[in-house]
Design an enzyme around this catalytic site. Sequence first.
Site, PDB file in Angstrom:
ATOM      1  N   GLU A  44      44.539  41.669  43.716  1.00 43.63           N
ATOM      2  CA  GLU A  44      43.647  40.584  44.007  1.00 43.63           C
ATOM      3  C   GLU A  44      44.351  39.314  43.846  1.00 43.63           C
ATOM      4  O   GLU A  44      45.197  38.870  43.082  1.00 43.63           O
ATOM      5  CB  GLU A  44      42.378  40.196  42.733  1.00 43.63           C
ATOM      6  CG  GLU A  44      41.665  41.686  42.605  1.00 43.63           C
ATOM      7  CD  GLU A  44      40.908  41.776  41.686  1.00 43.63           C
ATOM      8  OE1 GLU A  44      41.002  40.884  40.504  1.00 43.63           O
ATOM      9  OE2 GLU A  44      40.248  42.883  41.295  1.00 43.63           O
ATOM     10  N   GLU A  75      38.723  46.992  40.840  1.00 35.97           N
ATOM     11  CA  GLU A  75      40.054  47.609  40.365  1.00 35.97           C
ATOM     12  C   GLU A  75      39.890  49.132  40.698  1.00 35.97           C
ATOM     13  O   GLU A  75      40.931  49.676  40.598  1.00 35.97           O
ATOM     14  CB  GLU A  75      40.143  47.186  38.802  1.00 35.97           C
ATOM     15  CG  GLU A  75      40.592  45.832  38.610  1.00 35.97           C
ATOM     16  CD  GLU A  75      39.459  44.685  38.864  1.00 35.97           C
ATOM     17  OE1 GLU A  75      39.681  43.589  38.812  1.00 35.97           O
ATOM     18  OE2 GLU A  75      38.232  45.213  38.692  1.00 35.97           O
ATOM     19  N   PHE A  98      44.598  40.585  35.248  1.00 37.45           N
ATOM     20  CA  PHE A  98      44.797  40.423  33.892  1.00 37.45           C
ATOM     21  C   PHE A  98      44.301  41.656  33.314  1.00 37.45           C
ATOM     22  O   PHE A  98      43.780  42.580  33.877  1.00 37.45           O
ATOM     23  CB  PHE A  98      43.521  39.493  33.633  1.00 37.45           C
ATOM     24  CG  PHE A  98      43.808  37.912  33.812  1.00 37.45           C
ATOM     25  CD1 PHE A  98      44.600  37.055  33.056  1.00 37.45           C
ATOM     26  CD2 PHE A  98      43.476  37.399  35.130  1.00 37.45           C
ATOM     27  CE1 PHE A  98      44.832  35.918  33.501  1.00 37.45           C
ATOM     28  CE2 PHE A  98      43.655  35.954  35.175  1.00 37.45           C
ATOM     29  CZ  PHE A  98      44.393  35.202  34.401  1.00 37.45           C
ATOM     30  N   HIS A 144      41.177  37.552  29.214  1.00 39.25           N
ATOM     31  CA  HIS A 144      42.454  37.256  29.835  1.00 39.25           C
ATOM     32  C   HIS A 144      43.531  37.294  28.909  1.00 39.25           C
ATOM     33  O   HIS A 144      44.472  36.904  29.002  1.00 39.25           O
ATOM     34  CB  HIS A 144      42.137  35.918  30.473  1.00 39.25           C
ATOM     35  CG  HIS A 144      41.259  35.594  31.469  1.00 39.25           C
ATOM     36  ND1 HIS A 144      39.852  35.472  31.214  1.00 39.25           N
ATOM     37  CD2 HIS A 144      41.418  35.771  32.848  1.00 39.25           C
ATOM     38  CE1 HIS A 144      39.187  35.441  32.529  1.00 39.25           C
ATOM     39  NE2 HIS A 144      40.249  35.486  33.426  1.00 39.25           N
TER      40      HIS A 144
END
Length: 340
Positions: A44, A75, A98, A144
Amino acid sequence: MTATTTEHETPAASAPTQLTMAGALNAALRDAMAADDRVVVYGEDVGPLGGVFRVTDGLQAQFGEDRIWDSPLAESGIVGTAIGMAMYGMRPVVEMQFDAFSYPAFEQMVSHVAKMRNRTKGRMTLPMVVRIPCAGAIGGVEHHSDSSEAYWTATPGLTVVMPSNPADAYSMLREAIESDDPVVFMEPKSRYWSKAPLTLPVTTAPMDRAIVVREGTDVTLLGYGPTVRTALEAADAAEAEGLSIEVVDLRSLSPFDDETVGVSVRKTSRAAVIHEAAQFGGYGAEVAARVTERNFHHLAAPVLRITGFDIPYPSPKLEEHYLPTPDRVLAALDSWEWDD
């Protein structure tokens, strides 16, 4: 695609320059792609943007959209597609952006990436790398700032590594890309901007080995990724109090380098492990168990764990109270009974 080489070949060595960990990772990807046209990179925002942390900055301009491209925000699809590519001889390097973003790909990682070699009785390997920016201390919100290493190390079939400095970042990523088995390459976000003078290409210790980064005689502190710096700062502070601390950078979380760790622990007779993840069920529990089982008669005290707390990762305003600090390390060491 036809491979130009399968060796660890890079451009001629350059003069030393100050390079961040993000820059070292960028150079490793650039050199790997130049050396072997089977290497592709996607994820991404890794294309024109260069990734959230700019690790892939400039790579699409150099290698084109057929070698590095932006993927959909999916993902599971990112990793699933990489599995197919690796089965057909390519060497994909994918980014999860992340740490917590990798969880939608968990089934792909555990059920397929980790098991393909075993499932095919060794006939099929998956030469792929899953890059996961990880851990906290950047003022990020809960999704994150995760330390997800225990999920991956609990999965046989995955190699899991985490560099703590620019030189290891370059060398270990090159080695991971060249591996015929899947590698979960965890990158501590708080160390992306750490700098060191490097002459590229650089080759450090093999990625499955721990290294002693500071010699000591009284205690072995085991860290990895962001907590190596914590351990070194604690060792500096302890020196003023007459305590000699040896710091070991684990580097490879799975497989675990029992030999290097054991030599250090048998020398100092005391050990503690530091990580940002919560303590209960964390990676440090496995480390403490292994160290105890293999070095019990050499230990003068129980193996300690200095970790994050058993709560979801807190808001940015509170993370400084959550993360292990040198002061918390030294306080933990004071909990032992010491002979006068």
